[in-house]
Design a protein around this motif. Sequence first.
Motif, PDB file in Angstrom:
ATOM      1  N   CYS A   1       0.844  -1.198   0.000  1.00  0.00           N
ATOM      2  CA  CYS A   1       0.000   0.000   0.000  1.00  0.00           C
ATOM      3  C   CYS A   1       0.882   1.252   0.000  1.00  0.00           C
ATOM      4  O   CYS A   1       1.834   1.353   0.778  1.00  0.00           O
TER       5      CYS A   1
ATOM      6  N   GLY B   1       0.068   4.016   1.005  1.00  0.00           N
ATOM      7  CA  GLY B   1      -0.185   4.839   2.193  1.00  0.00           C
ATOM      8  C   GLY B   1       0.494   4.299   3.434  1.00  0.00           C
ATOM      9  O   GLY B   1       1.194   5.026   4.152  1.00  0.00           O
ATOM     10  N   CYS B   2       0.311   2.982   3.700  1.00  0.00           N
ATOM     11  CA  CYS B   2       0.775   2.439   4.986  1.00  0.00           C
ATOM     12  C   CYS B   2       1.756   1.281   4.833  1.00  0.00           C
ATOM     13  O   CYS B   2       2.304   0.812   5.830  1.00  0.00           O
TER      14      CYS B   2
ATOM     15  N   CYS C   1      -4.617   0.185   0.297  1.00  0.00           N
ATOM     16  CA  CYS C   1      -5.337  -0.832   1.075  1.00  0.00           C
ATOM     17  C   CYS C   1      -6.726  -0.300   1.451  1.00  0.00           C
ATOM     18  O   CYS C   1      -7.010   0.884   1.289  1.00  0.00           O
TER      19      CYS C   1
ATOM     20  N   CYS D   1      -6.560   2.799   3.704  1.00  0.00           N
ATOM     21  CA  CYS D   1      -6.040   4.037   3.097  1.00  0.00           C
ATOM     22  C   CYS D   1      -6.853   4.445   1.872  1.00  0.00           C
ATOM     23  O   CYS D   1      -6.789   5.607   1.440  1.00  0.00           O
TER      24      CYS D   1
HETATM   25 ZN   LIG Z   1      -2.766   1.393   3.507  1.00  0.00          ZN
END
Ligand SMILES: [Zn+2]
Length: 295
Positions: free
Chosen positions: A204, A206-207, A227, A230
């Motif tokens: 992901c 984002g994370c 994900c 996110c």
């Molecule tokens: Zn994420």
Amino acid sequence: MPAEKALALVVRGTDWSETSRITTLFTREFGKVRGLAKGGRRLKSSFEVAFDLLTVCRVVFLRKASGGLDLLTEAQLAEQFPALRRDLHALNAGYYVAELLADGTQDYDPHPDLFDAALGALRGLGEKAGDPSPGNQKTPPPNPLPRGERGDQRGGRSSSPPPWREGPGEGSSRASRGRVLAAVSAFELVWLKELGYSPRLDECTGCGAAPVGDRVFVSPAAGGVVCPACGPAALDRRPLSAAGLNALRGLVAGADPGSLPAAAGAELRPLLGLWVSTVLGRRPRLLGYVDGPGR
Ligand SMILES: [Zn+2]
């Protein structure tokens, strides 16, 4: 003004006067170069080529120090792609490749891998599925028909009709269309990579979580997979099946676009069109001619 030599693909041309042309070249050595070809429109000029779109030529040009137009002084034909002229969809895909090179790259920013990918795509676009022979050569063979059709007299003269035609609904047309779209997708991913926007697909954006399940979300604005947690922050996210994600990973890794499963290839088209549009800042003009209206 130093004289430079380069192998160049003509990606745009504008008539400048009754005799001259301004041409945009994507060169292997220097990236995008814009030059004035004095006399480039005359039938009898110092140029061997007319700077038609998608012509590959060896050029000599005088580089302007002030940032103005370079001056083209010599051009020799190196390669053409006559097979594209027999397939309008493939030709439009070729023009789309030229548009991405002309508008997505900066002057004098060389990307030899992108140049090679463009020529590879243009060579492949005109080939009929299952034809192992090179479809595009500087000097076309007298009979360009694919193996298995040789002996058919239609291909014997240069003025003869195309050896095959496409019609809506024909199986061969669908196969040809899928092959063209796969080649376009593979080229777009090289273009994205060279511009620094290769999709991040293993975690992901984002994370860092690994994508799981039979469906993931991807976001061109976020730069790759997002994900479920996110995802809502990425307004441009699109769903992608696990098969589509695998196909995308394969193309990013340089897999032969000819091996792309048809369903996955079709799933990737709107996503890659969105990705290219996001990076370019607008929808490419030729994209609709490649994917069809409304995609
Ligand atoms: Zn994420």
